[in-house]
Design an enzyme around this catalytic site. Structure first.
Site, PDB file in Angstrom:
ATOM      1  N   LYS A  10      89.700 -91.870 -76.623  1.00  0.00           N
ATOM      2  CA  LYS A  10      89.775 -93.224 -76.068  1.00  0.00           C
ATOM      3  C   LYS A  10      88.725 -94.124 -76.717  1.00  0.00           C
ATOM      4  O   LYS A  10      89.019 -95.235 -77.160  1.00  0.00           O
ATOM      5  CB  LYS A  10      89.581 -93.116 -74.549  1.00  0.00           C
ATOM      6  N   SER A  17      83.282 -97.767 -70.202  1.00  0.00           N
ATOM      7  CA  SER A  17      83.284 -97.900 -71.667  1.00  0.00           C
ATOM      8  C   SER A  17      84.666 -98.397 -72.072  1.00  0.00           C
ATOM      9  O   SER A  17      85.640 -97.633 -72.035  1.00  0.00           O
ATOM     10  CB  SER A  17      83.042 -96.542 -72.334  1.00  0.00           C
ATOM     11  N   LYS A  45      77.991 -99.395 -77.397  1.00  0.00           N
ATOM     12  CA  LYS A  45      78.503 -98.090 -76.936  1.00  0.00           C
ATOM     13  C   LYS A  45      79.452 -97.491 -77.990  1.00  0.00           C
ATOM     14  O   LYS A  45      79.434 -96.286 -78.242  1.00  0.00           O
ATOM     15  CB  LYS A  45      79.210 -98.274 -75.584  1.00  0.00           C
TER      16      LYS A  45
HETATM   17  P1  NAD Z   1      86.748 -90.419 -64.353  1.00  0.00           P
HETATM   18  O1  NAD Z   1      88.113 -90.361 -64.889  1.00  0.00           O
HETATM   19  O2  NAD Z   1      86.095 -89.197 -63.817  1.00  0.00           O
HETATM   20  O3  NAD Z   1      86.647 -91.548 -63.195  1.00  0.00           O
HETATM   21  C1  NAD Z   1      87.356 -92.760 -63.190  1.00  0.00           C
HETATM   22  C2  NAD Z   1      87.710 -93.080 -61.753  1.00  0.00           C
HETATM   23  O4  NAD Z   1      88.400 -94.341 -61.720  1.00  0.00           O
HETATM   24  C3  NAD Z   1      88.645 -92.057 -61.108  1.00  0.00           C
HETATM   25  O5  NAD Z   1      88.090 -91.597 -59.894  1.00  0.00           O
HETATM   26  C4  NAD Z   1      89.946 -92.830 -60.897  1.00  0.00           C
HETATM   27  O6  NAD Z   1      90.672 -92.410 -59.760  1.00  0.00           O
HETATM   28  C5  NAD Z   1      89.409 -94.242 -60.735  1.00  0.00           C
HETATM   29  N1  NAD Z   1      90.442 -95.266 -60.955  1.00  0.00           N
HETATM   30  C6  NAD Z   1      91.337 -95.360 -61.968  1.00  0.00           C
HETATM   31  N2  NAD Z   1      92.113 -96.456 -61.812  1.00  0.00           N
HETATM   32  C7  NAD Z   1      91.682 -97.052 -60.671  1.00  0.00           C
HETATM   33  C8  NAD Z   1      92.099 -98.208 -59.960  1.00  0.00           C
HETATM   34  N3  NAD Z   1      93.107 -98.954 -60.395  1.00  0.00           N
HETATM   35  N4  NAD Z   1      91.440 -98.532 -58.827  1.00  0.00           N
HETATM   36  C9  NAD Z   1      90.412 -97.774 -58.362  1.00  0.00           C
HETATM   37  N5  NAD Z   1      89.989 -96.657 -58.984  1.00  0.00           N
HETATM   38  C10 NAD Z   1      90.616 -96.297 -60.118  1.00  0.00           C
HETATM   39  O7  NAD Z   1      85.857 -91.051 -65.522  1.00  0.00           O
HETATM   40  P2  NAD Z   1      84.265 -90.955 -65.699  1.00  0.00           P
HETATM   41  O8  NAD Z   1      83.931 -89.733 -66.483  1.00  0.00           O
HETATM   42  O9  NAD Z   1      83.610 -91.225 -64.402  1.00  0.00           O
HETATM   43  O10 NAD Z   1      84.039 -92.174 -66.712  1.00  0.00           O
HETATM   44  C11 NAD Z   1      84.083 -93.530 -66.300  1.00  0.00           C
HETATM   45  C12 NAD Z   1      83.722 -94.379 -67.522  1.00  0.00           C
HETATM   46  O11 NAD Z   1      82.412 -94.005 -67.991  1.00  0.00           O
HETATM   47  C13 NAD Z   1      84.683 -94.176 -68.709  1.00  0.00           C
HETATM   48  O12 NAD Z   1      84.878 -95.394 -69.365  1.00  0.00           O
HETATM   49  C14 NAD Z   1      83.930 -93.182 -69.597  1.00  0.00           C
HETATM   50  O13 NAD Z   1      84.283 -93.292 -70.967  1.00  0.00           O
HETATM   51  C15 NAD Z   1      82.490 -93.611 -69.363  1.00  0.00           C
HETATM   52  N6  NAD Z   1      81.503 -92.549 -69.591  1.00  0.00           N
HETATM   53  C16 NAD Z   1      81.747 -91.277 -69.191  1.00  0.00           C
HETATM   54  C17 NAD Z   1      80.795 -90.290 -69.470  1.00  0.00           C
HETATM   55  C18 NAD Z   1      81.027 -88.849 -69.048  1.00  0.00           C
HETATM   56  O14 NAD Z   1      80.275 -87.965 -69.519  1.00  0.00           O
HETATM   57  N7  NAD Z   1      81.991 -88.566 -68.184  1.00  0.00           N
HETATM   58  C19 NAD Z   1      79.616 -90.610 -70.133  1.00  0.00           C
HETATM   59  C20 NAD Z   1      79.372 -91.930 -70.485  1.00  0.00           C
HETATM   60  C21 NAD Z   1      80.329 -92.910 -70.227  1.00  0.00           C
END
Ligand code: NAD
Length: 294
Positions: A238, A95, A170
């Protein structure tokens, strides 16, 4: 198909599992070694970096926190575009700001890489059971080509327009959810202060016009005083920042969103950034001197 997957957090890990379950090969990468190890235990192959993954996979999916992370992973050193051959398909499921999606897409075009933005809603439970709602932006033919892959992770997959339209959709979702939670907290605080039991109010109104998925999920949490995430306040900050930035760029009024964003910022400053977004109830407790629940 051999699919590259970068970003193995709360959402990415179960999404990888569902791709594997559907019979795809997954080459995965995350900067956090522990997250990569989990995906490898689940059956994925460890990739060296984004560039190496792009060089060996015809489709690469990214599931990263925000715009700067996706830009770095795609456009910077050791990134997707460094390793990409013409014809690669990038599906960014993070997102992020819609304008960032467009910028990334332009950089992709220069290398002959086709891109969709495909953010999701539904959170970890729906990522686990493969029933996410996926909002897609991009070319219709590419959307149709990638639908079988997206279907391994989602139950509702809708093309919303050109690249960036997925993330605009979104943002609309996140604005509506935030506003709903805020007014729910305000209304249940009113009930409590006026001497009417918030649980009784919830039961009385949930079947009427005010009833909603947000109310059914968040009113019980407020009444219980349980703010375990779910969806963290910091992630919602965010998303609302991206909504405000987009609103300012396109000239859309953002009055309600700006107010809720300030409430979230206050909660973050109070050390509640990792609480569920139903923690907006705590903001109302702070300014009213009265808790909705326990
Ligand atoms: P998270 O923080 O748990 O996971 C993100 C991952 O990206 C982490 O494991 C981190 O180490 C990795 N990362 C960061 N920089 C990196 C890089 N340069 N290279 C490789 N890996 C890297 O986040 P999440 O909850 O999995 O969410 C991911 C996306 O989905 C976000 O944009 C969030 O807004 C969206 N989202 C989350 C939810 C939720 O309920 N958690 C729901 C819908 C949408």
């Amino acid at each position: 198909m051999k699919i590259g997957f970068i970003g193995l957090g709360i959402m990415g890990k179960p999404m990888v599992k569902n791709l594997l379950k559907a019979g795809h090969e997954v080459v995965a990468y995350d900067i956090v070694a522990e997250n990569l190890q989990t995906a490898v235990r689940d059956g994925a192959v460890a990739g060296k970096n984004a560039a190496a993954i792009a060089a060996e996979c015809p489709v690469v999916i990214t599931m990263l926190p925000n715009s700067p992370h996706v830009k770095a992973v795609v456009m910077e050193k050791d990134g997707v575009l460094e390793g990409a051959k013409a014809g690669l398909i990038l599906i960014d499921m993070s997102s992020i700001a819609p304008l960032a999606s467009k910028e990334i897409c332009e950089a992709c075009k220069k290398k002959g890489v086709r891109m969709l933005d495909a953010p999701v809603s539904g959170g970890e439970p729906k990522a686990i059971d493969g029933s996410l709602s996926i909002m897609v932006g991009g070319d219709k033919a590419l959307f149709e080509e990638m639908k079988p892959i997206l279907s391994c992770m989602g139950a509702s997959i809708v093309l919303c327009g050109d690249v960036g339209a997925g993330n605009t959709t979104k943002l609309a979702n996140q604005m509506i959810v935030a506003g709903n939670i805020a007014v729910l907290a305000e209304a249940l605080t009113l009930a409590k202060k006026a001497g009417v039991d918030p649980e009784t109010v919830f039961q009385a109104i949930k079947g009427g016009l005010a009833g909603s998925t947000v109310m059914n999920a968040k009113a019980p949490m407020m009444i219980e005083g349980n703010f375990k995430p779910g969806f963290r306040i910091d992630l919602h900050i965010k998303d609302l920042n991206n909504a405000l930035e987009t609103g300012h760029k396109v000239g859309a009024p953002m009055l309600l969103t700006a107010n809720v964003q300030e409430m979230f910022e206050i909660l973050h400053a109070d050390g509640c950034g990792s609480d569920d977004h139903s923690g907006l109830a705590k903001y109302y407790a702070k300014i009213s001197g009265s808790k909705i629940g326990k």
